[in-house]
Design a protein around this motif. Structure first.
Motif, short mmCIF file in Angstrom:
data_model
loop_
_atom_site.label_atom_id
_atom_site.label_comp_id
_atom_site.label_asym_id
_atom_site.label_seq_id
_atom_site.Cartn_x
_atom_site.Cartn_y
_atom_site.Cartn_z
N TYR A 717 0.80 -1.23 0.00
CA TYR A 717 0.00 0.00 0.00
C TYR A 717 0.84 1.29 0.00
O TYR A 717 0.30 2.37 -0.21
CB TYR A 717 -0.91 0.04 1.24
CG TYR A 717 -1.81 -1.16 1.33
CD1 TYR A 717 -2.85 -1.34 0.42
CD2 TYR A 717 -1.62 -2.10 2.34
CE1 TYR A 717 -3.68 -2.45 0.52
CE2 TYR A 717 -2.43 -3.21 2.44
CZ TYR A 717 -3.48 -3.38 1.52
OH TYR A 717 -4.29 -4.47 1.61
N GLY A 718 2.15 1.16 0.26
CA GLY A 718 2.98 2.34 0.34
C GLY A 718 3.64 2.67 -0.99
O GLY A 718 3.25 2.17 -2.05
N ALA A 719 4.65 3.54 -0.91
CA ALA A 719 5.38 3.96 -2.10
C ALA A 719 6.88 3.90 -1.78
O ALA A 719 7.29 4.27 -0.68
CB ALA A 719 4.98 5.37 -2.52
N PRO A 720 7.67 3.38 -2.73
CA PRO A 720 9.11 3.29 -2.50
C PRO A 720 9.72 4.69 -2.46
O PRO A 720 9.13 5.64 -2.99
CB PRO A 720 9.60 2.46 -3.68
CG PRO A 720 8.57 2.65 -4.74
CD PRO A 720 7.27 2.87 -4.06
N PRO A 721 10.94 4.84 -1.89
CA PRO A 721 11.71 3.77 -1.23
C PRO A 721 11.15 3.38 0.13
O PRO A 721 10.55 4.20 0.81
CB PRO A 721 13.09 4.38 -1.11
CG PRO A 721 12.84 5.85 -1.03
CD PRO A 721 11.65 6.11 -1.92
N ILE A 722 11.39 2.13 0.50
CA ILE A 722 10.91 1.57 1.76
C ILE A 722 12.12 1.22 2.62
O ILE A 722 13.12 0.69 2.12
CB ILE A 722 10.05 0.32 1.49
CG1 ILE A 722 8.84 0.67 0.60
CG2 ILE A 722 9.58 -0.29 2.81
CD1 ILE A 722 8.08 -0.52 0.09
N ARG A 723 12.00 1.51 3.92
CA ARG A 723 13.14 1.27 4.80
C ARG A 723 12.64 0.61 6.10
O ARG A 723 11.63 1.00 6.67
CB ARG A 723 13.84 2.57 5.11
CG ARG A 723 14.98 2.45 6.14
CD ARG A 723 15.79 3.72 6.20
NE ARG A 723 16.50 3.93 4.94
CZ ARG A 723 17.29 4.98 4.71
NH1 ARG A 723 17.43 5.91 5.65
NH2 ARG A 723 17.90 5.13 3.56
N THR A 732 13.30 -2.36 25.49
CA THR A 732 12.36 -2.20 24.39
C THR A 732 13.04 -2.54 23.06
O THR A 732 14.20 -2.20 22.84
CB THR A 732 11.82 -0.76 24.34
OG1 THR A 732 11.26 -0.43 25.60
CG2 THR A 732 10.74 -0.62 23.27
N LEU A 733 12.26 -3.17 22.19
CA LEU A 733 12.66 -3.39 20.80
C LEU A 733 11.65 -2.65 19.92
O LEU A 733 10.45 -2.86 20.04
CB LEU A 733 12.67 -4.88 20.45
CG LEU A 733 12.93 -5.22 18.98
CD1 LEU A 733 14.34 -4.82 18.57
CD2 LEU A 733 12.69 -6.70 18.71
N ILE A 734 12.16 -1.80 19.06
CA ILE A 734 11.30 -0.99 18.19
C ILE A 734 11.52 -1.44 16.75
O ILE A 734 12.66 -1.57 16.29
CB ILE A 734 11.62 0.50 18.34
CG1 ILE A 734 11.35 0.95 19.79
CG2 ILE A 734 10.80 1.33 17.37
CD1 ILE A 734 11.76 2.37 20.06
N CYS A 735 10.39 -1.62 16.10
CA CYS A 735 10.42 -1.96 14.67
C CYS A 735 9.72 -0.84 13.90
O CYS A 735 8.55 -0.52 14.19
CB CYS A 735 9.71 -3.30 14.45
SG CYS A 735 9.56 -3.76 12.70
N GLU A 736 10.44 -0.25 12.93
CA GLU A 736 9.89 0.86 12.15
C GLU A 736 10.01 0.53 10.67
O GLU A 736 11.06 0.07 10.20
CB GLU A 736 10.66 2.16 12.43
CG GLU A 736 10.52 2.69 13.84
CD GLU A 736 11.26 4.00 14.02
OE1 GLU A 736 10.99 4.70 15.02
OE2 GLU A 736 12.11 4.33 13.17
N VAL A 737 8.94 0.85 9.93
CA VAL A 737 8.94 0.71 8.47
C VAL A 737 8.47 2.04 7.89
O VAL A 737 7.37 2.51 8.21
CB VAL A 737 8.03 -0.43 7.99
CG1 VAL A 737 8.00 -0.48 6.46
CG2 VAL A 737 8.52 -1.76 8.55
N SER A 738 9.31 2.65 7.05
CA SER A 738 9.01 3.96 6.47
C SER A 738 8.85 3.83 4.97
O SER A 738 9.52 3.01 4.31
CB SER A 738 10.13 4.95 6.79
OG SER A 738 10.35 5.03 8.18
N ASP A 739 7.95 4.67 4.41
CA ASP A 739 7.83 4.78 2.96
C ASP A 739 7.44 6.20 2.63
O ASP A 739 7.24 7.02 3.53
CB ASP A 739 6.81 3.77 2.42
CG ASP A 739 5.40 4.06 2.90
OD1 ASP A 739 4.75 4.94 2.30
OD2 ASP A 739 4.93 3.43 3.88
N THR A 740 7.31 6.53 1.34
CA THR A 740 7.06 7.92 0.93
C THR A 740 5.60 8.24 0.72
O THR A 740 5.26 9.34 0.28
CB THR A 740 7.84 8.22 -0.36
OG1 THR A 740 7.46 7.27 -1.38
CG2 THR A 740 9.33 8.13 -0.13
#
Length: 792
Positions: A717-723, A732-740
């Motif tokens: 559903y997102g747009a590249p680039p994806i990180r 704590t463990l943090i999981c992050e997913v970023s897109d444009t």
């Protein structure tokens, strides 16, 4: 002509006797009387001059009588002698002056018997002095006051008659009238010989002139104006009470001011006892029954060691039914008691220890006056006399009631203010954070001081954990004081936390907060163009991964940065308008902070202190923060002591110190993800391997599912680039997913027949918390997993 040394004039014989009985001075008049020279008698016992008998028994201050004295030629002369004690200015035992007149001036009064009778029988005490300051004559009224025979006083100077400071003062003013020819008035408060109490006297000194208008003497008339003097004293005490009582809104201080005003003007000892209310600031208990329990809140004594130890300040005092204090409280009117009338005896008989202490200090008269305001009895003020001999009079009762009534109103106001202050403080404490969260990004310490006079205000502070290990630091100040300011502060703090939860940028958060203050002002009935609710705020976000800090402020003082080993300095930030102005933009600034840097946030009450120049306050603040390497709590205390000392702040003070910590790069892992669903499995594998390298294998199963769902959603559903980024600390463990893409996901519950829609629901169930935040390039979906035992 007056001699240069009055001691050696030839009209009186004078001798000075030391405390051991030896002669220390011998006048020329004494030589003429007895024939002995000064060299022959000085240093020898004065008793050696007595022709018969031993020396007379001298009283404390004065003696007069007839003595037979031995002449140098062996003969005896009998003379009238006046001796009085003279206290030196430097202290010590003093000395005695013995004097006897040698020449008796003739009367110059007219032959008219009525004139003579009027002069000597006038009820106005009168005495006449000649050009040599010798007493030319006294009338019967003056002789009665002096308790000396009038015919024996002629030829003596004022300092021969008495050794008090008033006699020397009178002699100086007599000389002044003789030299200037102008009349003079002097006032004094003293006890005449033979009187039991002191009187206020007005002495009028008038020059006496001959037919050629030459000054030949001075007439002195003494007038007793004790009643007028005491009436003026009472009026002065009332006026003083109006200005000195009630300068603060503190109950104890107000009671102490009442005691201080009345000592020594009205009493030698004053104590103030208040009835204890059921709750702080509440109404006193009632109805009153004996024994009466009170709390002593103030006392003032004329002399150290006086019977103030009957009950120390702060202790509960229990009065029996026979005590004047109890009678005064229960009856609601003033009560006088004295030893002379026996009124104190029943009370003293009930407490032998107290009676012994009171009698040792000579207490003879007491007065108890109830403290009443708005028809409520608040306590009692007790007035005690032990130094002055006179007992309390009815006029004293009226005066004490007048002063006490004024004090009671001030005490009642202070008590009601204390109740409102306690309520506001309780509200303030409930709205401020009880403790600051412990985060990996910053350590923090705070201080809050309410204003001394104006009451609790609307200062607040907060430390808010954000996603991605970031933390928000906020400090604000609502204008005004009291419950309304505290309530407004609570609403703003709640709004800041709500806006922080959706991860708004500092400038955007202040914009929303500005809208809220504008709405609050409209609710308060303010004009559309004028804000009734004023507030300032500073909001900062620190990222420990990048060590970047973003700040924005709305009319609030700029923070102080103290880099490790560097000098403290104010940050140069865009000012921004105060909240509630509306229509004006807010700007943010971003800077990189070194590890272990300290940021100091504060409200203006810290630097704008008691009319001090603001720039001087800023300089003191920077100086106090120059060494912030130690514990932050110690630094907070040092700042308050240095910047606010001395005294209590005139406005609320909030101080927030934070020390930043960066996150080591070894605790962060980042991958760029191609937009290919077939690569989700290798990404999961990379994440699991990284967790194994971090020794976090227990979290691998949950983390693998979360990574899979978030990466899949970003690809679909997102747009590249994806990180993808993984961050961890000890808990704590943090999981992050970023897109444009700027489209934010939302959680929904999938129906039974839906093929998708369960990914975010699964993430929400598996993680401690999750969310999304907008970035300059798109958005970030994040989730947090707890690494502590029992929470994974």
């Amino acid at each position: 002509m007056r001699p240069d040394d009055p001691f050696d004039d030839a009209v009186a014989a004078r001798a000075v006797i030391a405390p051991d009985g030896t002669l220390t001075r011998w006048s020329e008049g004494a030589r003429l009387l007895l024939g002995h020279t000064a060299e022959e008698v000085v240093g020898r016992p004065a008793a050696g001059l007595l022709a018969r008998g031993g020396p007379p028994r001298l009283p404390a201050d004065r003696w007069s009588g007839t003595l037979a004295l031995r002449r140098r030629d062996g003969g005896t002369v009998t003379v009238w002698v006046l001796a009085h004690h003279r206290q030196p200015d430097s202290g010590g035992p003093g000395e005695w002056l013995a004097v006897t007149p040698l020449e008796v001036p003739a009367h110059d009064l007219p032959d008219d018997p009525l004139v003579r009778a009027a002069a000597f029988q006038s009820p106005c005490a009168t005495m006449v002095f000649d050009e040599a300051l010798r007493l030319h004559g006294v009338n019967d009224a003056m002789a009665h006051l002096l308790e000396l025979p009038a015919d024996q006083l002629r030829g003596l100077r004022p300092t021969d008659v008495g050794g008090r400071p008033q006699h020397s003062e009178l002699e100086r003013h007599l000389d002044q009238v003789l030299r200037t020819g102008r009349p003079y008035e002097m006032q004094t408060y003293m006890k005449a010989t033979g009187e039991s109490r002191a009187h206020a006297w007005l002495a009028r000194l008038a020059p006496l002139t001959d037919r050629a208008r030459r000054v030949r003497g001075v007439c002195v008339t003494a007038h007793d104006f004790t009643e007028q003097f005491r009436a003026r004293e009472r009026l002065q005490l009332v006026n003083e009470a109006s200005s000195r009582i009630g300068t603060t809104l503190d109950v104890t201080r107000t009671a102490q001011e009442l005691a201080e005003v009345c000592v020594p003007s009205l009493a030698d000892l004053v104590s103030v006892d208040l009835l204890e209310p059921d709750e702080p600031g509440g109404e006193p208990v009632g109805p009153l029954t004996v024994p009466v329990s009170l709390r002593r809140v103030a006392h003032q004594s004329l002399t150290p060691g006086s019977p103030e130890t009957i009950a120390d300040v702060g202790e509960v005092v229990v009065y029996p039914a026979t005590a004047p204090h109890a009678d005064s409280l229960i009856a609601g009117h003033s009560v006088m008691a004295s030893v002379a009338t026996g009124d104190l005896d029943p009370w003293l008989d009930m407490d032998q220890a107290r009676a012994r202490q009171i009698r040792e200090h000579g207490v003879h008269s007491m007065l108890a006056v109830p403290l009443q305001a708005r028809g409520i009895t608040l306590g009692v003020a007790a007035f005690t006399r032990f130094s002055r001999p006179e007992a309390f009079t009815y006029d004293d009762v009226l005066l004490a009631e007048e002063v006490t009534a004024r004090a009671a109103v001030c005490i009642d106001n202070a008590r009601r203010y204390s109740r409102e202050r306690e309520t506001t403080l309780a509200l303030q404490r409930s709205l401020l954070p009880r403790s600051l969260p412990r985060t990996a990004a910053v350590e923090a310490a705070t201080r809050y001081l309410p204003a001394a006079r104006t009451g609790v205000g609307g200062d607040w502070f907060d430390v808010i954990p954000l996603s991605g290990m970031r933390v928000a630091m906020v400090i604000g100040d609502v204008a005004g004081h009291g419950i309304q300011a505290s309530a407004t502060m609570g609403r703003l703090r709640t709004a800041v936390r709500t806006l922080a939860d959706i991860d708004l940028a500092p400038d955007e958060l202040l914009t929303h907060l500005d809208d809220l203050v504008h709405h609050l002002s409209q609710e308060a009935g303010g004009d559309p163009g004028h804000s009734e609710v004023g507030a300032t705020c500073l909001y900062a976000v620190y990222d420990p991964v990048s060590r970047r800090c973003t700040l924005a402020r709305a009319g609030h003082p700029a923070p102080v940065l103290i880099p490790p080993g560097g000098a403290a300095h104010h940050l140069d930030l865009p000012t921004g308008p105060p909240l509630g102005v509306g229509g004006l933009p807010f700007e943010s600034a971003e800077l990189e902070l070194p590890d272990e840097a300290v940021l100091a946030f504060y409200t203006d009450g810290l630097v704008e202190y008691r009319g001090r120049d603001t720039e001087a306050g800023y300089a003191l603040l920077r100086e106090a923060l120059s060494d912030a390497s130690g514990p932050l709590d110690e630094t907070c205390d040092r700042v308050l002591q240095s910047v606010l000392s001395p005294g209590v702040p005139s406005d609320d003070v909030a101080l927030l110190l934070t020390r930043t910590h960066s996150l080591p790069s070894a605790q962060v892992a980042t991958w760029d993800i191609p937009a290919d669903p077939a690569l989700v499995a290798p990404v999961r594998k990379q994440a699991v391997d990284q967790l194994a390298a971090w020794a976090l294998t227990e979290a691998s199963f949950t983390a693998e599912l979360v990574v899979s769902e978030l990466v899949t959603n970003a690809i679909r559903y997102g747009a590249p680039p994806i990180r993808l980024r993984l961050i961890h600390d000890a808990s704590t463990l943090i999981c992050e997913v970023s897109d444009t893409s700027h489209t934010a996901p939302h959680l929904r519950r999938a129906k039974t027949w839906d093929e998708g829609g369960r990914g975010l629901l699964l993430v929400a169930q598996l993680t401690q918390r999750w969310g999304s935040r907008h970035t300059a390039d798109g958005k970030t979906i994040w989730s947090e997993l707890s690494l502590t035992d029992g929470e994974m």
